[in-house]
Design a protein around this motif. Sequence first.
Motif, PDB file in Angstrom:
ATOM      1  N   GLY A 196       0.810  -1.204   0.000  1.00 54.93           N
ATOM      2  CA  GLY A 196       0.000   0.000   0.000  1.00 54.93           C
ATOM      3  C   GLY A 196       0.853   1.268   0.000  1.00 54.93           C
ATOM      4  N   GLY A 197       0.356   2.314  -0.648  1.00 55.25           N
ATOM      5  CA  GLY A 197       1.019   3.612  -0.601  1.00 55.25           C
ATOM      6  C   GLY A 197       2.302   3.724  -1.387  1.00 55.25           C
ATOM      7  N   MET A 198       2.534   2.823  -2.358  1.00 52.68           N
ATOM      8  CA  MET A 198       3.758   2.913  -3.149  1.00 52.68           C
ATOM      9  C   MET A 198       3.667   4.093  -4.125  1.00 52.68           C
ATOM     10  SD  MET A 198       5.033  -0.971  -4.014  1.00 52.68           S
ATOM     11  CE  MET A 198       3.667  -1.314  -5.133  1.00 52.68           C
ATOM     12  N   PRO A 199       4.756   4.869  -4.266  1.00 53.85           N
ATOM     13  CA  PRO A 199       4.724   6.032  -5.156  1.00 53.85           C
ATOM     14  C   PRO A 199       4.751   5.676  -6.637  1.00 53.85           C
ATOM     15  CG  PRO A 199       6.913   5.759  -4.215  1.00 53.85           C
ATOM     16  CD  PRO A 199       6.026   4.757  -3.529  1.00 53.85           C
ATOM     17  N   ALA A 200       5.089   4.442  -6.956  1.00 51.91           N
ATOM     18  CA  ALA A 200       5.154   4.006  -8.351  1.00 51.91           C
ATOM     19  C   ALA A 200       4.908   2.507  -8.402  1.00 51.91           C
ATOM     20  CB  ALA A 200       6.510   4.357  -8.958  1.00 51.91           C
ATOM     21  N   SER A 201       4.864   1.936  -9.591  1.00 47.23           N
ATOM     22  CA  SER A 201       4.649   0.504  -9.746  1.00 47.23           C
ATOM     23  C   SER A 201       5.850  -0.268  -9.219  1.00 47.23           C
ATOM     24  CB  SER A 201       4.441   0.171 -11.220  1.00 47.23           C
ATOM     25  OG  SER A 201       5.656   0.339 -11.940  1.00 47.23           O
ATOM     26  N   PRO A 202       5.673  -1.550  -8.856  1.00 46.49           N
ATOM     27  CA  PRO A 202       6.818  -2.344  -8.403  1.00 46.49           C
ATOM     28  C   PRO A 202       7.949  -2.386  -9.422  1.00 46.49           C
ATOM     29  CG  PRO A 202       4.775  -3.472  -7.874  1.00 46.49           C
ATOM     30  CD  PRO A 202       4.400  -2.293  -8.724  1.00 46.49           C
ATOM     31  N   GLY A 203       7.615  -2.449 -10.704  1.00 42.31           N
ATOM     32  CA  GLY A 203       8.657  -2.497 -11.721  1.00 42.31           C
ATOM     33  C   GLY A 203       9.506  -1.240 -11.737  1.00 42.31           C
ATOM     34  N   VAL A 204       8.874  -0.079 -11.637  1.00 42.46           N
ATOM     35  CA  VAL A 204       9.612   1.185 -11.615  1.00 42.46           C
ATOM     36  C   VAL A 204      10.448   1.287 -10.347  1.00 42.46           C
ATOM     37  CG1 VAL A 204       9.370   3.691 -11.445  1.00 42.46           C
ATOM     38  CG2 VAL A 204       7.983   2.409 -13.089  1.00 42.46           C
ATOM     39  N   MET A 205       9.854   0.928  -9.219  1.00 46.41           N
ATOM     40  CA  MET A 205      10.591   1.017  -7.960  1.00 46.41           C
ATOM     41  C   MET A 205      11.765   0.046  -7.934  1.00 46.41           C
ATOM     42  SD  MET A 205       7.641   1.710  -5.116  1.00 46.41           S
ATOM     43  CE  MET A 205       8.874   2.012  -3.863  1.00 46.41           C
ATOM     44  N   ALA A 206      11.600  -1.127  -8.541  1.00 51.40           N
ATOM     45  CA  ALA A 206      12.711  -2.074  -8.622  1.00 51.40           C
ATOM     46  C   ALA A 206      13.871  -1.482  -9.406  1.00 51.40           C
ATOM     47  CB  ALA A 206      12.248  -3.376  -9.265  1.00 51.40           C
ATOM     48  N   LYS A 207      13.567  -0.797 -10.511  1.00 52.84           N
ATOM     49  CA  LYS A 207      14.627  -0.195 -11.323  1.00 52.84           C
ATOM     50  C   LYS A 207      15.344   0.918 -10.564  1.00 52.84           C
ATOM     51  CE  LYS A 207      12.482  -1.307 -15.769  1.00 52.84           C
ATOM     52  NZ  LYS A 207      11.820  -0.763 -16.982  1.00 52.84           N
ATOM     53  N   VAL A 208      14.593   1.729  -9.828  1.00 55.17           N
ATOM     54  CA  VAL A 208      15.207   2.813  -9.048  1.00 55.17           C
ATOM     55  C   VAL A 208      16.128   2.237  -7.978  1.00 55.17           C
ATOM     56  CG1 VAL A 208      14.755   4.693  -7.428  1.00 55.17           C
ATOM     57  CG2 VAL A 208      13.336   4.462  -9.483  1.00 55.17           C
ATOM     58  N   ALA A 209      15.625   1.263  -7.220  1.00 51.15           N
ATOM     59  CA  ALA A 209      16.437   0.667  -6.160  1.00 51.15           C
ATOM     60  C   ALA A 209      17.627  -0.083  -6.737  1.00 51.15           C
ATOM     61  CB  ALA A 209      15.573  -0.268  -5.305  1.00 51.15           C
ATOM     62  N   GLU A 210      17.444  -0.711  -7.891  1.00 57.48           N
ATOM     63  CA  GLU A 210      18.543  -1.420  -8.545  1.00 57.48           C
ATOM     64  C   GLU A 210      19.642  -0.430  -8.959  1.00 57.48           C
ATOM     65  OE1 GLU A 210      20.426  -4.689  -9.341  1.00 57.48           O
ATOM     66  OE2 GLU A 210      18.253  -4.997  -9.149  1.00 57.48           O
ATOM     67  N   THR A 211      19.237   0.732  -9.441  1.00 58.95           N
ATOM     68  CA  THR A 211      20.214   1.748  -9.834  1.00 58.95           C
ATOM     69  C   THR A 211      20.990   2.245  -8.621  1.00 58.95           C
ATOM     70  OG1 THR A 211      18.818   2.454 -11.686  1.00 58.95           O
ATOM     71  CG2 THR A 211      20.497   4.011 -10.916  1.00 58.95           C
ATOM     72  N   LEU A 212      20.296   2.495  -7.525  1.00 59.06           N
ATOM     73  CA  LEU A 212      20.975   2.931  -6.297  1.00 59.06           C
ATOM     74  C   LEU A 212      21.941   1.855  -5.815  1.00 59.06           C
ATOM     75  CD1 LEU A 212      17.942   4.547  -4.430  1.00 59.06           C
ATOM     76  CD2 LEU A 212      19.857   5.751  -5.503  1.00 59.06           C
ATOM     77  N   SER A 213      21.546   0.601  -5.934  1.00 55.13           N
ATOM     78  CA  SER A 213      22.423  -0.501  -5.538  1.00 55.13           C
ATOM     79  C   SER A 213      23.666  -0.553  -6.426  1.00 55.13           C
ATOM     80  CB  SER A 213      21.672  -1.837  -5.602  1.00 55.13           C
ATOM     81  OG  SER A 213      20.591  -1.862  -4.705  1.00 55.13           O
ATOM     82  N   PHE A 214      23.470  -0.292  -7.705  1.00 53.55           N
ATOM     83  CA  PHE A 214      24.602  -0.311  -8.650  1.00 53.55           C
ATOM     84  C   PHE A 214      25.661   0.714  -8.253  1.00 53.55           C
ATOM     85  CE2 PHE A 214      26.639   1.378 -12.487  1.00 53.55           C
ATOM     86  CZ  PHE A 214      27.198   0.221 -13.013  1.00 53.55           C
ATOM     87  N   PHE A 215      25.213   1.828  -7.673  1.00 55.23           N
ATOM     88  CA  PHE A 215      26.140   2.872  -7.251  1.00 55.23           C
ATOM     89  C   PHE A 215      26.631   2.677  -5.813  1.00 55.23           C
ATOM     90  CE2 PHE A 215      24.089   5.085 -10.831  1.00 55.23           C
ATOM     91  CZ  PHE A 215      25.227   5.494 -11.521  1.00 55.23           C
TER      92      PHE A 215
END
Length: 324
Positions: free
Chosen positions: A165-184
């Motif tokens: 509940g209350g996610m700012p975007a879809s799971p797919g978009v949030m996965a990509k954002v978190a994956e990018t942060l992890s990459f850095f």
Amino acid sequence: MTAIADPEGASLVDIPSNRVPAGARVAHFMTSDKVRLRYAIWPKSAGAHRGTICLVQGRGEFIEKYFETIADFRARGFAVATFDWRGQGGSERLIGNRQLGYVDRFSDYWLDLQSFHGQILLPDCPPPFYLVGHSMGGLVALHAGAADRLMFDRIFLSSPMIGLGGMPASPGVMAKVAETLSFFGLGELPVPRRRDGPAMEMRFADNVLTSDLGRFTRMIDVLKARPALDTGKPTIRWIAAAMAGMAAAAEDRFPGRIRVPVLILAAACDRVVATAATEEFGLRMRTGRHMVVAGARHELFMENDAVRGQVLAAFDAFITDQSV
């Protein structure tokens, strides 16, 4: 003696408010990628032999939290086998800060379940096998049902983590954002969520898990007895993995890949996972159905007696009565 302990150090917390069900065998096993997990198995305690319940938990949970439910299953004639996921409970933690929830990828949880099935269930537990999963464990169970229809005869789910509940975007978009942060290099940083402080400091009035004071207090008692079982905030890497797991389940073809009979129970008052997402998923399944438990919060097995009675009645209709 209520439990047989592993000489290498695995044990279960036994306190007056939460006794270890008699006959437990607790030990460690090693997954196929060499992660050490704590597990426990119990023989049935009454009735005709019905097989084995494989119980998989939610994020941050631990074996001791389910002693009452394990006793309920055993009284129905089932053996019970369960384990702590990698990175939580009494299993091996994956990063230096033991209090943070971390996993490299969501498929690692599927690997835990596969390893447990092959190393513990098949050689040590009586068939047939039934998978019972809660929250994050419920999402892993759905992936299991899609990947291998022969591992389990039936799957029973409590508040599965299909959506939050209350996610700012879809799971797919949030996965990509978190994956990018992890990459850095930010993957081991915690995600600041207010409700993810130390569980033993949680107040009943503020909890979103259960309306039952006794069962809530029992969980806190266990953590006070062994603080090392606690898992706090999730990391960015965990968010990336979890969102990827939910995004995969949201794909149009995913429900049709599940060929195992499934019953999903959702909580009407859930503030952890999105009940609407669970209902939508349930409508798309070919071999499953769902129901919403009125007045219930997220942890259906830890709820008040009225709610638990409905949950166990659904379990009996779907699994107990079909296992004769």
